[in-house]
Design an enzyme around this catalytic site. Structure first.
Site, PDB file in Angstrom:
ATOM      1  N   HIS A  41       0.424   2.510   3.894  1.00 29.92           N
ATOM      2  CA  HIS A  41       1.396   2.805   2.811  1.00 29.92           C
ATOM      3  C   HIS A  41       2.665   1.983   3.072  1.00 29.92           C
ATOM      4  CE1 HIS A  41       3.279   4.884  -0.414  1.00 29.92           C
ATOM      5  NE2 HIS A  41       3.590   6.025   0.173  1.00 29.92           N
ATOM      6  N   HIS A  53      -4.873  -2.255  -3.392  1.00 36.90           N
ATOM      7  CA  HIS A  53      -4.204  -1.058  -3.894  1.00 36.90           C
ATOM      8  C   HIS A  53      -5.233  -0.030  -4.323  1.00 36.90           C
ATOM      9  CE1 HIS A  53      -1.350   1.530  -6.005  1.00 36.90           C
ATOM     10  NE2 HIS A  53      -0.452   0.950  -5.240  1.00 36.90           N
ATOM     11  N   ASP A  93       4.465  -4.664  -1.139  1.00 37.77           N
ATOM     12  CA  ASP A  93       4.875  -4.987   0.227  1.00 37.77           C
ATOM     13  C   ASP A  93       4.611  -6.445   0.600  1.00 37.77           C
ATOM     14  OD1 ASP A  93       5.663  -2.309   0.780  1.00 37.77           O
ATOM     15  OD2 ASP A  93       3.554  -1.785   0.882  1.00 37.77           O
ATOM     16  N   ARG A 124       5.632  -5.209  -9.220  1.00 37.48           N
ATOM     17  CA  ARG A 124       6.782  -5.124  -8.300  1.00 37.48           C
ATOM     18  C   ARG A 124       6.776  -6.349  -7.386  1.00 37.48           C
ATOM     19  NH1 ARG A 124       5.430   0.564  -5.674  1.00 37.48           N
ATOM     20  NH2 ARG A 124       3.460  -0.574  -5.493  1.00 37.48           N
ATOM     21  N   SER A 136       3.460   9.201  -0.137  1.00 33.27           N
ATOM     22  CA  SER A 136       4.819   9.755   0.035  1.00 33.27           C
ATOM     23  C   SER A 136       5.184  10.720  -1.098  1.00 33.27           C
ATOM     24  CB  SER A 136       5.857   8.628   0.133  1.00 33.27           C
ATOM     25  OG  SER A 136       5.691   7.694  -0.912  1.00 33.27           O
TER      26      SER A 136
HETATM   27  N1  HAX Z   1      -7.608  -6.150   3.676  1.00 37.09           N
HETATM   28  C1  HAX Z   1      -8.864  -5.927   4.152  1.00 37.09           C
HETATM   29  N2  HAX Z   1      -9.697  -5.016   3.650  1.00 37.09           N
HETATM   30  C2  HAX Z   1      -9.257  -4.321   2.599  1.00 37.09           C
HETATM   31  C3  HAX Z   1      -8.014  -4.514   2.024  1.00 37.09           C
HETATM   32  C4  HAX Z   1      -7.159  -5.468   2.603  1.00 37.09           C
HETATM   33  N3  HAX Z   1      -5.922  -5.683   2.177  1.00 37.09           N
HETATM   34  N4  HAX Z   1      -7.863  -3.678   0.983  1.00 37.09           N
HETATM   35  C5  HAX Z   1      -9.004  -2.948   0.911  1.00 37.09           C
HETATM   36  N5  HAX Z   1      -9.849  -3.339   1.901  1.00 37.09           N
HETATM   37  C6  HAX Z   1     -11.146  -2.776   2.230  1.00 37.09           C
HETATM   38  C7  HAX Z   1     -10.969  -1.315   2.589  1.00 37.09           C
HETATM   39  O1  HAX Z   1     -10.525  -1.173   3.938  1.00 37.09           O
HETATM   40  C8  HAX Z   1     -12.357  -0.772   2.343  1.00 37.09           C
HETATM   41  O2  HAX Z   1     -13.186  -1.175   3.414  1.00 37.09           O
HETATM   42  P1  HAX Z   1     -14.305  -0.185   4.024  1.00 37.09           P
HETATM   43  O3  HAX Z   1     -15.200   0.155   2.870  1.00 37.09           O
HETATM   44  O4  HAX Z   1     -14.949  -0.998   5.072  1.00 37.09           O
HETATM   45  O5  HAX Z   1     -13.562   1.003   4.531  1.00 37.09           O
HETATM   46  C9  HAX Z   1     -12.783  -1.559   1.115  1.00 37.09           C
HETATM   47  O6  HAX Z   1     -11.984  -2.758   1.098  1.00 37.09           O
HETATM   48  C10 HAX Z   1     -12.593  -0.826  -0.190  1.00 37.09           C
HETATM   49  O7  HAX Z   1     -11.244  -0.411  -0.264  1.00 37.09           O
HETATM   50  P2  HAX Z   1     -10.503  -0.287  -1.686  1.00 37.09           P
HETATM   51  O8  HAX Z   1     -11.229   0.767  -2.468  1.00 37.09           O
HETATM   52  O9  HAX Z   1     -10.350  -1.610  -2.310  1.00 37.09           O
HETATM   53  O10 HAX Z   1      -9.056   0.178  -1.266  1.00 37.09           O
HETATM   54  P3  HAX Z   1      -8.555   1.671  -0.934  1.00 37.09           P
HETATM   55  O11 HAX Z   1      -8.181   2.321  -2.203  1.00 37.09           O
HETATM   56  O12 HAX Z   1      -9.516   2.375  -0.059  1.00 37.09           O
HETATM   57  O13 HAX Z   1      -7.260   1.363  -0.045  1.00 37.09           O
HETATM   58  C11 HAX Z   1      -5.217   0.280   0.483  1.00 37.09           C
HETATM   59  C12 HAX Z   1      -6.065   0.886  -0.638  1.00 37.09           C
HETATM   60  C13 HAX Z   1      -3.852  -0.065  -0.091  1.00 37.09           C
HETATM   61  C14 HAX Z   1      -5.035   1.331   1.583  1.00 37.09           C
HETATM   62  C15 HAX Z   1      -5.940  -0.981   1.020  1.00 37.09           C
HETATM   63  O14 HAX Z   1      -6.039  -1.934  -0.005  1.00 37.09           O
HETATM   64  C16 HAX Z   1      -5.240  -1.579   2.234  1.00 37.09           C
HETATM   65  O15 HAX Z   1      -5.506  -1.151   3.356  1.00 37.09           O
HETATM   66  N6  HAX Z   1      -4.338  -2.604   2.036  1.00 37.09           N
HETATM   67  C17 HAX Z   1      -3.597  -3.189   3.129  1.00 37.09           C
HETATM   68  C18 HAX Z   1      -2.414  -2.312   3.535  1.00 37.09           C
HETATM   69  C19 HAX Z   1      -1.350  -2.333   2.459  1.00 37.09           C
HETATM   70  O16 HAX Z   1      -0.919  -3.367   1.979  1.00 37.09           O
HETATM   71  N7  HAX Z   1      -0.879  -1.127   2.092  1.00 37.09           N
HETATM   72  C20 HAX Z   1       0.194  -0.973   1.102  1.00 37.09           C
HETATM   73  C21 HAX Z   1      -0.333  -0.528  -0.252  1.00 37.09           C
HETATM   74  C22 HAX Z   1       0.752  -0.327  -1.280  1.00 37.09           C
HETATM   75  C23 HAX Z   1       1.629   0.782  -0.858  1.00 37.09           C
HETATM   76  O17 HAX Z   1       1.273   1.950  -0.811  1.00 37.09           O
HETATM   77  N8  HAX Z   1       2.796   0.458  -0.461  1.00 37.09           N
HETATM   78  O18 HAX Z   1       3.559   1.344   0.113  1.00 37.09           O
END
Ligand code: HAX
Length: 443
Positions: A271, A319, A376, A328, A241
């Site tokens: 996000h 994250h 979140d 947070r 964002s």
């Molecule tokens: N559940 C399952 N798998 C997860 C995960 C979770 N909560 N978090 C990371 N992973 C997986 C990723 O999908 C990725 O898998 P692949 O290699 O198969 O694609 C692997 O672990 C490595 O990812 P990472 O490097 O640890 O995490 P990223 O930086 O790629 O992604 C995210 C960060 C926040 C998008 C991710 O942790 C996620 O999808 N979390 C769940 C959704 C969420 O809570 N989002 C909110 C984040 C905070 C925010 O921005 N708030 O607004």
């Protein structure tokens, strides 16, 4: 002492030579390198953005203007009769880095009151949308509808555009946006969930308290709103964002275009929509796994594994930058623990149990870089407890808070004259060649 705008003008004036000097004397100094992993993997960790408003340390979490969350809450003047600061005092602090005096807070509260008037055509636009539109669509539409009165766009079109003073018009729009967005959010809430029964602004209340009032909430919720908006305000510049808002504004699109775009990014499930998804997940867990029985860590583990086996992520966990539990999350958890009814709330207990189990399950996958909860993971429980059960609205609350950080950042972007953003792309064949050569030859 001066007004907020005068103080900001002085700070921007003082800051400009630092940027000029860096570019002039040290422009070619290398501060980072880029790997193929980073190029394919979402530009993770590449140091190519600049902001002085907040900094996210992977271990410690967010610092706003150098202060961590407890220090921020401690330092800022509190709302009358409350242990929490007003959102207005936090806005002053984000913009200037100074802790405002009580008088400066009072001035900012009074100034926001003058900016809260939302034109009728915005409400008409929202009423014209299908009532089952997602509230984030409504918020983004409202932001765009407001664009026609942008002071920055007006200045640009006036023929008198000037790079040195352009920030003042961004500031004017930014202040209008942060003052109006809670009013719009409350309108959307009442339109969607309360049969369009709207509640008038209470001109005696600060922003957080007035938002609570306008959605028909109780006295205690005033602090929830203040806390929530401050916690969600800013997380340095690289999140979707904030980065989107900055990117769009870098083309000199005005703050309304820019923040509408930022909100569209916030609406993504990876996000800001994660707060809605967490509640959805938790309620479905209770419904499916806990028919007539209390939740247990074993049941939670089974549900988490079902989600992962279905190819989905566990919302509220993980994250891109953080490598520990999000402060947070901790801050909201502490709010729950010190609030008598919430401490014993059934949903809070489930969320606390997920906190015990999910990191272990995610760690076991071996690929998740941060198995700990993010902001979140906890926020919906508090909203639910206070009767804000319409969880598709939760990302709107996030959007109200995030406006503070995004608007403070683009005000400074213009103040310091940052360039239009335009990273360079490469082709897969180029990456393959550089991989075979052991790296790109940098001449
Ligand atoms: N559940 C399952 N798998 C997860 C995960 C979770 N909560 N978090 C990371 N992973 C997986 C990723 O999908 C990725 O898998 P692949 O290699 O198969 O694609 C692997 O672990 C490595 O990812 P990472 O490097 O640890 O995490 P990223 O930086 O790629 O992604 C995210 C960060 C926040 C998008 C991710 O942790 C996620 O999808 N979390 C769940 C959704 C969420 O809570 N989002 C909110 C984040 C905070 C925010 O921005 N708030 O607004």
């Amino acid at each position: 002492m001066g007004t907020l705008k005068e103080i900001l003008a002085q700070k921007i004036q003082e800051h400009r030579p630092r940027i000029t000097k860096l570019v002039k004397e040290s422009g070619k100094v290398i501060i980072d390198q880029v790997t193929i992993d980073q190029c394919i993997g979402g530009a993770r960790d590449i140091r190519s953005l600049i902001t002085d408003i907040s900094y996210l340390d992977p271990q410690e979490g967010i610092r706003f203007r150098g202060k961590n969350i407890p220090e921020t809450f401690e330092a800022l003047p509190k709302a009358a009769g409350s242990g929490y600061p007003t959102v207005e005092s936090f806005w002053f602090f984000l913009l200037t880095g100074d802790v405002p005096t009580d008088a400066q807070v009072a001035d900012t509260v009074a100034e926001w009151k003058t900016r809260q008037v939302v034109p009728q055509y915005v409400f008409d636009s929202l009423r014209a949308l299908p009532r089952d539109s997602h509230p984030m669509v409504m918020l983004s539409v409202a932001m765009l509808a407001l664009q026609k009165d942008s002071k920055f766009a007006g200045f640009y079109n006036s023929g008198k555009f000037n790079k040195m003073t352009a920030w003042e018009y961004v500031y004017e729009d930014a202040c209008d946006i942060v003052a109006r967005i809670p009013i719009i959010a409350a309108f959307i809430y009442n339109l969607k969930y309360r049969d369009d029964k709207q509640i008038d602004i209470d001109p005696t209340l600060d922003m957080g308290a007035n938002f609570a009032h306008m959605i028909g909430q109780c006295e205690e919720y005033k602090d929830v709103a203040r806390m929530y908006f401050i916690l969600h305000s800013d997380h340095e510049s690289g999140n979707v964002s904030a980065h989107t808002t900055h990117l769009v504004h870098s083309a000199l699109s005005d703050p309304y275009y820019s923040y509408s775009a930022g909100l569209n990014g916030l609406a993504g499930p990876l996000h800001g929509l994660a707060n809605q998804e967490v509640l959805d997940w938790t309620l479905k867990f209770q419904e499916k796994y806990c028919k007539g029985i209390d939740p247990t860590p074993e049941l939670i583990e089974a549900a988490l594994l079902d989600t992962l086996n279905a190819g989905q992520v566990i919302p509220g966990y993980g994250h891109a930058v953080l490598r520990k539990t999000d402060p947070r999350y901790i801050s909201q958890r502490e709010f729950c623990l010190k609030t008598p009814g919430l401490k014993d709330d059934a949903l809070f207990k489930v969320v606390s149990m997920i906190f015990e189990v999910a990191p272990v399950v995610l760690e076991r996958l071996g690929k998740v870089k941060n198995p700990w909860p993010n902001v979140d993971g906890q926020s919906g429980v508090i909203q639910m407890y206070y009767g804000l059960t319409e969880f598709d609205f939760y990302t709107v609350l996030f959007g109200v808070g995030r406006a503070l950080g995004c608007m403070a950042n683009i005000t400074w972007d213009r103040g310091l004259g940052y360039a239009i953003e335009r990273p360079k792309s490469v082709t897969t064949a180029m990456l393959e060649k550089w991989a075979a050569d052991g790296g790109r030859q940098l001449s």
